[in-house]
Design an enzyme around this catalytic site. Sequence first.
Site, mmCIF file in Angstrom:
data_model
loop_
_atom_site.group_PDB
_atom_site.id
_atom_site.type_symbol
_atom_site.label_atom_id
_atom_site.label_comp_id
_atom_site.label_asym_id
_atom_site.label_seq_id
_atom_site.Cartn_x
_atom_site.Cartn_y
_atom_site.Cartn_z
ATOM 1 C CE LYS A 21 0.923 1.328 4.415
ATOM 2 N NZ LYS A 21 1.706 2.500 4.766
ATOM 3 C CG ASP A 151 -0.667 -0.242 8.000
ATOM 4 O OD1 ASP A 151 -1.477 0.671 8.277
ATOM 5 O OD2 ASP A 151 0.559 -0.056 7.884
#
Length: 316
Positions: A21, A151
Amino acid sequence: MASTPRTTPRTPPVTVRASAKVNLALGVGPRAEDGFHPLATVFEAVGLHDTITAGPRDDDVIAVTVEGPEADLVPTDESNLAYRAAELLRSRCADPHLGVDLHITKSIPVAGGMAGGSADAAGALLACSVLWDIDAGPGDLHDLAAELGSDVPFALIGGVALGRGRGDRLVPVIFRGTHHWVFATSEEGLSTPAVYRRFDELGGGGGDLVPTALIAALTRGDIDAVAGGLGNDLQEAALDLRPELAGVLEAGVEAGAMAGLISGSGPTVAFLVGGEAIGRTVAKTLRTLPQVSSVRGARGPAQGAQLMAGTLEAGS
Ligand code: ATP
Protein backbone atom coordinates in the site's frame (compact mmCIF):
# COMPACT_ATOMS: atom_id res chain seq x y z
CA MET A 1 -17.10 -18.92 13.12
CA ALA A 2 -17.25 -22.68 12.94
CA SER A 3 -14.62 -25.03 11.67
CA THR A 4 -14.65 -28.63 10.63
CA PRO A 5 -10.95 -29.44 10.41
CA ARG A 6 -10.44 -31.57 7.35
CA THR A 7 -6.81 -30.83 6.63
CA THR A 8 -4.66 -33.85 5.97
CA PRO A 9 -1.12 -33.95 4.63
CA ARG A 10 -2.72 -34.53 1.23
CA THR A 11 -4.72 -31.27 1.31
CA PRO A 12 -3.34 -29.13 -1.53
CA PRO A 13 -1.49 -25.94 -0.62
CA VAL A 14 -3.36 -22.63 -0.82
CA THR A 15 -1.67 -19.59 -2.36
CA VAL A 16 -2.75 -16.01 -1.78
CA ARG A 17 -1.39 -12.86 -3.40
CA ALA A 18 -1.23 -9.75 -1.19
CA SER A 19 -0.50 -6.16 -2.23
CA ALA A 20 1.62 -3.34 -0.86
CA LYS A 21 0.00 0.00 0.00
CA VAL A 22 0.82 3.64 -0.29
CA ASN A 23 -0.89 6.29 1.84
CA LEU A 24 -2.18 8.99 -0.52
CA ALA A 25 -2.89 11.09 2.54
CA LEU A 26 -1.74 10.45 6.08
CA GLY A 27 -3.16 12.88 8.62
CA VAL A 28 -1.84 12.23 12.11
CA GLY A 29 -3.29 13.63 15.32
CA PRO A 30 -1.42 14.07 18.60
CA ARG A 31 -0.37 10.95 20.55
CA ALA A 32 -3.23 9.71 22.72
CA GLU A 33 -2.94 8.27 26.24
CA ASP A 34 -2.90 4.72 24.89
CA GLY A 35 0.26 5.61 22.94
CA PHE A 36 -1.42 5.54 19.54
CA HIS A 37 -1.94 8.48 17.21
CA PRO A 38 -5.40 8.98 15.70
CA LEU A 39 -5.24 8.83 11.91
CA ALA A 40 -7.21 9.96 8.92
CA THR A 41 -5.53 8.21 6.03
CA VAL A 42 -6.37 7.28 2.47
CA PHE A 43 -4.80 3.94 1.56
CA GLU A 44 -4.27 2.76 -1.99
CA ALA A 45 -3.22 -0.84 -2.70
CA VAL A 46 -0.57 -0.99 -5.43
CA GLY A 47 0.72 -3.72 -7.69
CA LEU A 48 3.77 -4.85 -5.73
CA HIS A 49 2.90 -8.27 -4.38
CA ASP A 50 4.02 -10.92 -1.94
CA THR A 51 2.63 -14.43 -2.25
CA ILE A 52 1.86 -16.54 0.78
CA THR A 53 1.43 -20.27 0.38
CA ALA A 54 -0.11 -22.29 3.20
CA GLY A 55 0.71 -25.99 2.98
CA PRO A 56 -0.63 -28.75 5.24
CA ARG A 57 1.40 -30.44 7.98
CA ASP A 58 0.72 -33.55 9.98
CA ASP A 59 1.82 -31.93 13.25
CA ASP A 60 0.88 -28.72 15.10
CA VAL A 61 3.92 -26.67 14.01
CA ILE A 62 3.58 -23.31 12.25
CA ALA A 63 6.71 -23.11 10.11
CA VAL A 64 7.69 -20.03 8.09
CA THR A 65 10.09 -19.87 5.15
CA VAL A 66 10.84 -16.76 3.11
CA GLU A 67 12.40 -16.29 -0.32
CA GLY A 68 13.25 -13.18 -2.30
CA PRO A 69 16.07 -10.61 -2.50
CA GLU A 70 15.37 -9.24 1.01
CA ALA A 71 14.49 -12.59 2.63
CA ASP A 72 17.36 -12.31 5.10
CA LEU A 73 15.71 -9.21 6.63
CA VAL A 74 12.49 -11.07 7.45
CA PRO A 75 12.20 -13.11 10.66
CA THR A 76 10.97 -16.69 10.36
CA ASP A 77 10.11 -17.15 14.03
CA GLU A 78 6.93 -16.26 15.91
CA SER A 79 7.60 -12.54 15.36
CA ASN A 80 6.78 -12.93 11.66
CA LEU A 81 3.37 -11.34 11.11
CA ALA A 82 2.23 -14.24 8.93
CA TYR A 83 3.09 -16.66 11.75
CA ARG A 84 1.12 -14.49 14.20
CA ALA A 85 -1.85 -14.43 11.83
CA ALA A 86 -1.92 -18.23 11.53
CA GLU A 87 -1.56 -18.65 15.28
CA LEU A 88 -4.36 -16.16 16.04
CA LEU A 89 -6.71 -17.76 13.51
CA ARG A 90 -5.97 -21.23 14.88
CA SER A 91 -6.46 -20.15 18.50
CA ARG A 92 -9.86 -18.59 17.77
CA CYS A 93 -11.37 -20.71 15.05
CA ALA A 94 -9.61 -23.99 14.45
CA ASP A 95 -8.35 -27.20 15.97
CA PRO A 96 -5.28 -26.28 18.10
CA HIS A 97 -3.48 -29.35 16.71
CA LEU A 98 -3.45 -28.02 13.14
CA GLY A 99 -0.12 -26.94 11.75
CA VAL A 100 0.88 -25.15 8.57
CA ASP A 101 3.91 -24.57 6.36
CA LEU A 102 3.82 -20.89 5.42
CA HIS A 103 6.02 -19.92 2.50
CA ILE A 104 6.36 -16.23 1.69
CA THR A 105 7.73 -15.02 -1.64
CA LYS A 106 8.75 -11.52 -0.68
CA SER A 107 8.69 -8.75 -3.23
CA ILE A 108 7.31 -5.83 -1.17
CA PRO A 109 10.22 -3.77 0.25
CA VAL A 110 10.95 -4.75 3.87
CA ALA A 111 10.54 -1.97 6.47
CA GLY A 112 9.83 0.35 3.56
CA GLY A 113 6.58 1.98 4.71
CA MET A 114 4.55 -0.15 2.28
CA ALA A 115 3.05 -2.51 4.87
CA GLY A 116 4.66 -5.68 3.54
CA GLY A 117 4.41 -7.50 6.87
CA SER A 118 0.74 -6.53 7.12
CA ALA A 119 0.16 -7.83 3.59
CA ASP A 120 1.70 -11.16 4.60
CA ALA A 121 -0.50 -11.29 7.71
CA ALA A 122 -3.63 -10.67 5.63
CA GLY A 123 -2.48 -13.28 3.11
CA ALA A 124 -1.82 -15.84 5.85
CA LEU A 125 -5.25 -15.23 7.41
CA LEU A 126 -6.96 -15.88 4.10
CA ALA A 127 -4.75 -18.82 3.07
CA CYS A 128 -5.05 -20.60 6.43
CA SER A 129 -8.80 -20.05 6.61
CA VAL A 130 -9.11 -21.90 3.29
CA LEU A 131 -6.51 -24.59 4.13
CA TRP A 132 -8.15 -25.30 7.49
CA ASP A 133 -11.65 -25.06 6.04
CA ILE A 134 -12.75 -22.36 8.47
CA ASP A 135 -16.10 -20.76 7.82
CA ALA A 136 -14.89 -17.18 8.40
CA GLY A 137 -16.67 -14.27 6.72
CA PRO A 138 -15.08 -10.92 5.80
CA GLY A 139 -16.20 -9.39 9.13
CA ASP A 140 -14.54 -12.19 11.12
CA LEU A 141 -11.30 -11.86 9.18
CA HIS A 142 -11.39 -8.07 9.54
CA ASP A 143 -11.65 -8.35 13.34
CA LEU A 144 -8.71 -10.75 13.51
CA ALA A 145 -6.75 -8.53 11.12
CA ALA A 146 -7.30 -5.47 13.34
CA GLU A 147 -5.87 -7.39 16.29
CA LEU A 148 -2.73 -8.14 14.30
CA GLY A 149 -1.96 -4.57 13.26
CA SER A 150 -3.43 -1.28 12.07
CA ASP A 151 -2.60 -1.86 8.39
CA VAL A 152 -3.75 -5.48 8.20
CA PRO A 153 -7.51 -4.84 7.65
CA PHE A 154 -6.75 -2.67 4.61
CA ALA A 155 -4.40 -5.34 3.24
CA LEU A 156 -7.37 -7.71 3.22
CA ILE A 157 -9.68 -5.44 1.21
CA GLY A 158 -7.32 -3.46 -1.04
CA GLY A 159 -8.58 -0.89 -3.55
CA VAL A 160 -8.76 2.59 -2.03
CA ALA A 161 -10.12 3.23 1.45
CA LEU A 162 -10.31 5.90 4.11
CA GLY A 163 -8.90 4.64 7.40
CA ARG A 164 -9.75 6.29 10.70
CA GLY A 165 -8.78 5.46 14.28
CA ARG A 166 -5.52 3.53 14.05
CA GLY A 167 -6.18 3.12 10.33
CA ASP A 168 -8.31 0.02 10.91
CA ARG A 169 -11.78 1.64 10.73
CA LEU A 170 -12.20 1.49 6.97
CA VAL A 171 -14.63 2.96 4.48
CA PRO A 172 -14.03 2.09 0.81
CA VAL A 173 -13.44 5.10 -1.46
CA ILE A 174 -14.98 5.04 -4.93
CA PHE A 175 -12.31 5.76 -7.52
CA ARG A 176 -12.03 6.11 -11.27
CA GLY A 177 -9.03 5.28 -13.42
CA THR A 178 -5.59 3.80 -12.93
CA HIS A 179 -2.66 5.42 -11.17
CA HIS A 180 0.91 4.90 -12.33
CA TRP A 181 3.52 4.87 -9.59
CA VAL A 182 7.28 4.75 -9.35
CA PHE A 183 8.77 3.68 -6.02
CA ALA A 184 12.35 4.38 -4.96
CA THR A 185 13.53 2.16 -2.11
CA SER A 186 16.45 2.58 0.28
CA GLU A 187 19.01 0.01 1.36
CA GLU A 188 18.19 0.50 5.03
CA GLY A 189 14.60 0.46 6.37
CA LEU A 190 13.03 2.90 8.82
CA SER A 191 11.36 1.78 12.02
CA THR A 192 7.75 2.97 12.18
CA PRO A 193 7.86 3.58 15.99
CA ALA A 194 11.06 5.64 15.56
CA VAL A 195 9.35 7.84 12.95
CA TYR A 196 6.35 8.40 15.24
CA ARG A 197 8.73 9.29 18.11
CA ARG A 198 10.42 11.90 15.94
CA PHE A 199 6.98 13.13 14.81
CA ASP A 200 6.12 13.74 18.49
CA GLU A 201 9.47 15.47 19.14
CA LEU A 202 8.89 17.78 16.17
CA GLY A 203 5.52 18.82 17.57
CA GLY A 204 3.06 16.84 15.44
CA GLY A 205 1.39 17.48 12.10
CA GLY A 206 -1.84 18.79 10.68
CA GLY A 207 -4.13 16.45 12.63
CA ASP A 208 -6.43 13.61 11.69
CA LEU A 209 -8.62 15.60 9.31
CA VAL A 210 -10.44 13.70 6.57
CA PRO A 211 -8.97 14.83 3.20
CA THR A 212 -12.30 15.49 1.52
CA ALA A 213 -10.84 17.22 -1.55
CA LEU A 214 -8.59 14.23 -2.27
CA ILE A 215 -11.46 11.77 -1.84
CA ALA A 216 -13.64 13.82 -4.23
CA ALA A 217 -10.76 13.91 -6.75
CA LEU A 218 -10.38 10.10 -6.56
CA THR A 219 -14.08 9.65 -7.21
CA ARG A 220 -14.02 12.06 -10.17
CA GLY A 221 -10.88 10.43 -11.53
CA ASP A 222 -9.17 13.84 -11.60
CA ILE A 223 -5.51 12.82 -11.56
CA ASP A 224 -4.19 16.40 -11.33
CA ALA A 225 -6.28 17.04 -8.23
CA VAL A 226 -5.21 13.66 -6.80
CA ALA A 227 -1.56 14.67 -7.30
CA GLY A 228 -2.25 18.04 -5.65
CA GLY A 229 -3.98 16.38 -2.70
CA LEU A 230 -1.21 13.92 -1.77
CA GLY A 231 0.21 14.52 1.69
CA ASN A 232 1.90 12.80 4.61
CA ASP A 233 2.19 14.21 8.13
CA LEU A 234 5.03 11.74 8.85
CA GLN A 235 7.13 13.07 5.98
CA GLU A 236 8.90 15.76 8.00
CA ALA A 237 9.89 13.23 10.67
CA ALA A 238 11.07 10.67 8.08
CA LEU A 239 13.13 13.36 6.31
CA ASP A 240 14.57 14.48 9.62
CA LEU A 241 15.79 10.91 10.21
CA ARG A 242 16.87 10.46 6.57
CA PRO A 243 17.76 13.89 5.13
CA GLU A 244 19.14 12.27 1.97
CA LEU A 245 15.57 11.38 0.90
CA ALA A 246 14.84 15.08 0.19
CA GLY A 247 17.14 14.79 -2.84
CA VAL A 248 15.21 11.75 -4.07
CA LEU A 249 11.90 13.63 -3.86
CA GLU A 250 13.37 16.58 -5.72
CA ALA A 251 14.97 14.47 -8.46
CA GLY A 252 11.77 12.52 -9.16
CA VAL A 253 9.67 15.65 -9.54
CA GLU A 254 12.31 17.36 -11.67
CA ALA A 255 12.37 14.28 -13.92
CA GLY A 256 8.65 14.67 -14.60
CA ALA A 257 6.63 13.04 -11.79
CA MET A 258 3.34 14.80 -11.01
CA ALA A 259 4.08 14.57 -7.27
CA GLY A 260 6.23 12.67 -4.82
CA LEU A 261 5.86 11.77 -1.18
CA ILE A 262 7.29 9.50 1.47
CA SER A 263 5.26 6.29 1.59
CA GLY A 264 3.82 5.85 5.10
CA SER A 265 6.65 6.00 7.60
CA GLY A 266 9.24 5.65 4.80
CA PRO A 267 11.91 5.38 3.64
CA THR A 268 10.35 4.37 0.29
CA VAL A 269 9.61 7.44 -1.83
CA ALA A 270 6.48 7.19 -4.00
CA PHE A 271 5.99 9.18 -7.21
CA LEU A 272 2.70 9.56 -9.02
CA VAL A 273 3.42 9.81 -12.74
CA GLY A 274 1.24 10.66 -15.72
CA GLY A 275 1.75 7.33 -17.55
CA GLU A 276 4.15 4.49 -18.21
CA ALA A 277 6.46 6.38 -20.59
CA ILE A 278 7.13 9.25 -18.18
CA GLY A 279 7.36 6.63 -15.41
CA ARG A 280 10.29 5.03 -17.25
CA THR A 281 12.02 8.43 -17.54
CA VAL A 282 11.54 9.14 -13.83
CA ALA A 283 12.76 5.64 -12.94
CA LYS A 284 15.88 6.08 -15.07
CA THR A 285 16.79 9.28 -13.22
CA LEU A 286 16.11 7.77 -9.79
CA ARG A 287 18.35 4.77 -10.56
CA THR A 288 21.34 7.11 -10.87
CA LEU A 289 20.99 8.32 -7.26
CA PRO A 290 23.39 6.75 -4.75
CA GLN A 291 20.81 6.82 -1.93
CA VAL A 292 18.32 4.75 -3.97
CA SER A 293 18.76 0.98 -3.82
CA SER A 294 16.05 -0.04 -6.28
CA VAL A 295 13.30 1.49 -8.39
CA ARG A 296 10.02 -0.26 -9.10
CA GLY A 297 7.01 0.73 -11.19
CA ALA A 298 3.50 -0.35 -10.23
CA ARG A 299 -0.11 0.44 -10.99
CA GLY A 300 -2.82 1.14 -8.50
CA PRO A 301 -5.40 0.66 -7.20
CA ALA A 302 -4.74 -3.06 -6.81
CA GLN A 303 -6.83 -5.73 -5.14
CA GLY A 304 -6.42 -6.86 -1.55
CA ALA A 305 -5.56 -10.41 -0.50
CA GLN A 306 -6.69 -12.76 -3.29
CA LEU A 307 -6.66 -16.50 -3.71
CA MET A 308 -4.50 -17.31 -6.72
CA ALA A 309 -6.27 -18.79 -9.71
CA GLY A 310 -6.52 -22.56 -9.49
CA THR A 311 -6.30 -22.72 -5.69
CA LEU A 312 -9.98 -23.42 -5.09
CA GLU A 313 -10.31 -25.83 -8.00
CA ALA A 314 -7.29 -27.75 -6.71
CA GLY A 315 -8.79 -27.88 -3.24
CA SER A 316 -12.29 -28.97 -4.19
P1 ATP B 1 4.29 -0.32 7.82
O1 ATP B 1 4.19 0.39 6.51
O2 ATP B 1 3.04 -1.14 8.15
O3 ATP B 1 4.74 0.52 8.95
P2 ATP B 1 6.72 -1.43 6.84
O4 ATP B 1 6.40 -1.70 5.41
O5 ATP B 1 7.51 -0.21 7.12
O6 ATP B 1 5.40 -1.45 7.68
P3 ATP B 1 7.37 -4.20 7.18
O7 ATP B 1 8.03 -4.59 5.90
O8 ATP B 1 5.97 -4.61 7.37
O9 ATP B 1 7.52 -2.63 7.42
O10 ATP B 1 8.28 -4.79 8.35
C1 ATP B 1 8.70 -4.10 9.48
C2 ATP B 1 9.50 -5.09 10.34
O11 ATP B 1 8.64 -6.16 10.74
C3 ATP B 1 10.64 -5.77 9.58
O12 ATP B 1 11.84 -5.08 9.76
C4 ATP B 1 10.68 -7.17 10.14
O13 ATP B 1 11.64 -7.26 11.19
C5 ATP B 1 9.32 -7.41 10.79
N1 ATP B 1 8.46 -8.41 10.10
C6 ATP B 1 7.69 -9.31 10.70
N2 ATP B 1 7.01 -10.05 9.80
C7 ATP B 1 7.36 -9.62 8.59
C8 ATP B 1 7.00 -10.01 7.27
N3 ATP B 1 6.15 -11.01 7.03
N4 ATP B 1 7.53 -9.31 6.25
C9 ATP B 1 8.37 -8.29 6.50
N5 ATP B 1 8.78 -7.91 7.72
C10 ATP B 1 8.27 -8.56 8.77
